[in-house]
Design an enzyme around this catalytic site. Sequence first.
Site, PDB file in Angstrom:
ATOM      1  N   CYS A  58      70.363  45.669  26.930  1.00 20.95           N
ATOM      2  CA  CYS A  58      71.393  44.617  26.811  1.00 20.95           C
ATOM      3  C   CYS A  58      72.745  45.164  27.212  1.00 20.95           C
ATOM      4  O   CYS A  58      73.574  44.468  27.760  1.00 20.95           O
ATOM      5  CB  CYS A  58      71.547  44.121  25.388  1.00 20.95           C
ATOM      6  SG  CYS A  58      70.033  43.768  24.566  1.00 20.95           S
ATOM      7  N   ARG A  62      64.959  37.129  26.711  1.00 18.75           N
ATOM      8  CA  ARG A  62      66.122  37.255  27.578  1.00 18.75           C
ATOM      9  C   ARG A  62      66.138  36.019  28.486  1.00 18.75           C
ATOM     10  O   ARG A  62      65.209  35.808  29.272  1.00 18.75           O
ATOM     11  CB  ARG A  62      65.953  38.525  28.411  1.00 18.75           C
ATOM     12  CG  ARG A  62      67.215  39.244  28.717  1.00 18.75           C
ATOM     13  CD  ARG A  62      66.920  40.549  29.408  1.00 18.75           C
ATOM     14  NE  ARG A  62      66.612  41.638  28.489  1.00 18.75           N
ATOM     15  CZ  ARG A  62      67.501  42.238  27.719  1.00 18.75           C
ATOM     16  NH1 ARG A  62      68.763  41.868  27.737  1.00 18.75           N
ATOM     17  NH2 ARG A  62      67.148  43.222  26.909  1.00 18.75           N
TER      18      ARG A  62
END
Lengths: 150, 154
Positions: free
Chosen positions: B44, B115
């Site tokens: 991330c 995601r």
Amino acid sequence: MRGDRDAPLVVEYGDYECPYCAKTDGLLAGVRVRRVFRHFPVVSKHPRARVLACAAEAAGLQGSYWEFHDSLYADQGRIDDPHLWERVRELGLDLDRFEADRRSEAVAERVERDFRSGLRAGVVTTPTLFVDGQAHAGVPSEELLQSFLR
Amino acid sequence: MIEPGTPAPDFSLRNQDGEEVSLESLRGGTVVLVFYPLDFSPVCTDQLNVYQEVLGELHARGVEMYGVSVDSAYSHKAFQEKLGVSIPLLADFHPKGAVARAFGVYDEERGVSARALVMIGPDGAVVWSYRSPSPLEIPGANLIFDALDERAAA
């Protein structure tokens, strides 16, 4: 571009403050490839990345792009302005010209163009290598390196 | 996952500073929600750092970007500071993952969001969405710009 004309082409998106890129640089030096380096400075993570990319391009305007590139990856702990001047002197370049060039619009545009091309190609991490149109994110795998030895 | 043309489910979540951000309050502009699994996981980090680099360009095109994960507002604050990014982060914390679930991107098995990227138009309808095939695969910023260009051309 550096390396053998007939060797496989590797286009690398990298950042001079990124330790994984330095590692990759060493690994690629040990295999037979033709290399293109494109700047992908991620400034929120590496505050000096764009400054260093511009510095390398400025050294390139005096014919020493790869020498400066190697010098940055050889020692990522020394990347403040005085360290850059020292590198410039060691390479025998004109310091005044280097200082003007690395702040020039043309150099900034060159770096930005590289960064944009990386975004366009979907680069999300450094290093990312493109070989035969295929993206390889991160430090190259043993398998990829072996493929260059064949 | 939520499909283009569907009205986006309304939500009200706290940001990294504890302020409520609702979809209702964002009406009139284009919003990109960046759903990601967790704060402080190494992948991330790169994703939000790269998006941060194009944030100015997104703003110039009238787009606001928000990160969304199941982490708390306090965690978001620390994460934002660690990354050095200004992208606001929303806490989908209680009930955990409710917004991710409403958008169809919650990963029930892992207990975190997948995601995914969701673009919501000024009228509150979803105009584009993308779900990454694996949490390790980070969607490039090019996808967002392609979606914007496509909309501009339409």
